[in-house]
Design an enzyme around this catalytic site. Structure first.
Site, mmCIF file in Angstrom:
data_model
loop_
_atom_site.group_PDB
_atom_site.id
_atom_site.type_symbol
_atom_site.label_atom_id
_atom_site.label_comp_id
_atom_site.label_asym_id
_atom_site.label_seq_id
_atom_site.Cartn_x
_atom_site.Cartn_y
_atom_site.Cartn_z
ATOM 1 N N HIS A 33 -25.452 24.142 18.512
ATOM 2 C CA HIS A 33 -26.698 23.560 19.162
ATOM 3 C C HIS A 33 -25.940 22.904 20.873
ATOM 4 O O HIS A 33 -26.062 21.528 21.010
ATOM 5 C CB HIS A 33 -27.375 22.668 19.104
ATOM 6 C CG HIS A 33 -29.115 22.210 19.404
ATOM 7 N ND1 HIS A 33 -30.232 23.220 18.989
ATOM 8 C CD2 HIS A 33 -29.504 21.805 20.760
ATOM 9 C CE1 HIS A 33 -31.239 22.689 20.022
ATOM 10 N NE2 HIS A 33 -30.713 22.291 20.515
ATOM 11 N N HIS A 35 -26.547 23.575 24.967
ATOM 12 C CA HIS A 35 -27.369 24.220 26.309
ATOM 13 C C HIS A 35 -26.531 24.316 27.196
ATOM 14 O O HIS A 35 -25.982 23.482 27.777
ATOM 15 C CB HIS A 35 -28.538 23.647 26.840
ATOM 16 C CG HIS A 35 -29.806 23.651 25.253
ATOM 17 N ND1 HIS A 35 -30.658 24.150 25.226
ATOM 18 C CD2 HIS A 35 -29.983 22.696 24.370
ATOM 19 C CE1 HIS A 35 -31.625 24.545 24.479
ATOM 20 N NE2 HIS A 35 -31.435 23.184 23.872
ATOM 21 N N HIS A 217 -36.441 26.589 18.389
ATOM 22 C CA HIS A 217 -36.444 24.990 18.930
ATOM 23 C C HIS A 217 -37.644 24.491 17.677
ATOM 24 O O HIS A 217 -38.673 25.440 18.142
ATOM 25 C CB HIS A 217 -36.719 24.352 20.285
ATOM 26 C CG HIS A 217 -35.325 24.355 20.723
ATOM 27 N ND1 HIS A 217 -33.659 25.133 21.428
ATOM 28 C CD2 HIS A 217 -34.316 23.556 21.188
ATOM 29 C CE1 HIS A 217 -33.454 24.683 21.380
ATOM 30 N NE2 HIS A 217 -33.516 24.190 21.520
ATOM 31 N N GLU A 220 -38.698 19.426 16.244
ATOM 32 C CA GLU A 220 -38.441 17.746 16.905
ATOM 33 C C GLU A 220 -39.338 16.933 17.240
ATOM 34 O O GLU A 220 -40.079 16.501 17.530
ATOM 35 C CB GLU A 220 -36.989 18.003 18.631
ATOM 36 C CG GLU A 220 -36.731 17.036 18.265
ATOM 37 C CD GLU A 220 -35.720 16.914 19.552
ATOM 38 O OE1 GLU A 220 -34.931 16.654 19.607
ATOM 39 O OE2 GLU A 220 -35.813 18.365 20.506
ATOM 40 N N ASP A 298 -26.762 18.662 22.357
ATOM 41 C CA ASP A 298 -27.507 19.185 23.306
ATOM 42 C C ASP A 298 -27.746 19.731 24.731
ATOM 43 O O ASP A 298 -27.634 20.506 24.529
ATOM 44 C CB ASP A 298 -28.904 18.677 22.146
ATOM 45 C CG ASP A 298 -30.175 18.911 22.193
ATOM 46 O OD1 ASP A 298 -30.045 19.987 23.243
ATOM 47 O OD2 ASP A 298 -31.054 17.800 22.254
ATOM 48 N N ASP A 299 -27.782 18.475 25.179
ATOM 49 C CA ASP A 299 -27.625 18.421 26.715
ATOM 50 C C ASP A 299 -26.346 17.348 26.995
ATOM 51 O O ASP A 299 -27.546 15.982 27.213
ATOM 52 C CB ASP A 299 -28.665 18.448 27.248
ATOM 53 C CG ASP A 299 -28.980 19.100 27.051
ATOM 54 O OD1 ASP A 299 -29.322 20.837 27.053
ATOM 55 O OD2 ASP A 299 -30.739 19.210 26.319
#
Length: 365
Positions: A33, A35, A217, A220, A298-299
């Site tokens: 995961h 991006h 997604h 969350e 994630d980021d």
């Protein structure tokens, strides 16, 4: 809350009585995961912005990492605005090549062996000649990064749920077109509170018929009801996040029985206000229920935390032993689309990591 000792963990717990924990940077992992723009190094963002005279908001410069919350639409809009600003510094093919190479270097430093990076080509199409041209560029950069770093990299093409579902069908066909060139999956990203997930079922059906991994997604910013929607209408194989399935034991059991993996990103969950602190991230409940969990960053550009840090924060927050952390790493490979023969090698490396006492330090009482 601590995870109850599992059978596979007892021996490791005995070792840890007198020796400190093993280095998480040397634990082999798959990263499922991450991006595309969000993987950029902060220093690279600053350098590229300065080169082209792009004014960055203070939250991406002096106040980095930014204070974020997605508890309401205004908070998510701010998060998305920062992401869009960061994407704007990618101006040339060499910029894209640098991002992919540095991302690979960062994952290798953190013990990464396999990466599935998620990208929405439509977000870059205007500057790079179209979605096909940009996908060609990304896959060329992936090959180059693998040659330079040794990290094996695959791509998940993701649609944006704030755009029309017809755009998602176009991207699903694109993903199918590149299925033999490094694209392994199809996803759906952005604020899961926006749009109707059901409207994207046709796009996911295109990807499903081609045998691609389905990884929307869900679970969350929205709770268990949206996880059910992703399972029922999009036939998810993995859930981007999915962490809030812990709120519904019946749903969680369904996920376990179906073998649906959860891509849990603890640091971003807290940063976006899903949980108040890291001890509240329900990883122990997920593991106790038998869920397959793959930790992800994630980021990192917006949350300031890379892959190994996700393991480290969960180790500290929930007092996880090395055997549990090793099992999390094993699950990351099992949930991936890595070739079986390569995954077997990496799983053996995890066993060796757990069996080795290299790097362990005596605990001072």
């Amino acid at each position: 809350m601590s995870v109850p000792p599992q059978p596979y963990e007892r021996e490791a717990r005995e070792v840890e009585v007198t020796l400190g924990p093993r280095s998480l940077a040397t634990l082999p992992k798959a990263h499922l995961h991450l991006h595309f723009t969000g993987s950029m190094r902060h220093g690279t963002l600053l350098e590229l912005a300065e080169r082209d005279g792009i004014a960055l908001p203070d939250s991406l410069v002096d106040e980095w990492p930014p204070q974020l919350s997605a508890a309401d639409e205004k908070g998510w809009f701010r998060f998305q605005r920062l992401y869009d600003v960061a994407r704007s510094v990618l101006r040339t093919p060499d910029d894209v090549r640098r991002l992919v190479r540095e991302t690979a270097e960062d994952d290798v430093r953190d013990g990464g062996r396999w990466l599935e990076i998620q990208v929405d080509p439509s977000g870059y199409a205007a500057r790079f000649g179209g979605i096909t041209e940009f996908t060609d560029l990304v896959l060329d950069c992936v090959r180059d990064a693998t040659e330079r770093t040794g990290l094996q990299i695959a791509v998940v093409i993701a649609a944006n749920r704030t755009r029309h579902p017809l755009d998602a069908r176009t991207l699903a066909r694109l993903a199918v077109q590149y299925a033999d060139r490094g694209v392994v999956g199809f996803g759906l990203s952005n604020d899961e509170r926006r749009g109707r997930t059901e409207d994207f079922a046709a796009a996911f059906a295109i990807a499903e018929r081609a045998g691609l991994l389905l990884a929307p997604h869900g679970g969350e910013l929205r709770g268990p009801e949206h996880v059910r929607t992703c399972l029922d209408h999009l036939h998810a194989d993995r859930l981007g996040h999915g962490v809030r399935a812990a709120e519904d034991p019946e749903l969680l059991d369904r996920i376990v029985q179906a073998g649906v993996a959860l891509e849990v990103c603890p640091v971003s969950n807290v940063a976006l206000g899903v949980y108040s602190d890291l001890t509240s991230v329900p990883l122990p409940q997920l593991l106790s229920a038998g869920a397959t969990v793959a930790l992800g960053a994630d980021d990192p550009l917006l949350f300031g935390s890379q892959l190994a840090s996700q393991y480290a924060t969960m180790r500290a927050a929930h007092e996880l032993g090395d055997a549990t952390l090793a099992e999390l790493a094993r699950m990351s490979f099992r949930a991936s689309r890595a070739p079986a023969d390569q995954a077997a090698v990496w799983l053996a490396e995890i066993d060796a990591w757990l069996a080795s006492r290299d790097g362990l330090e005596p605990v001072t009482n």
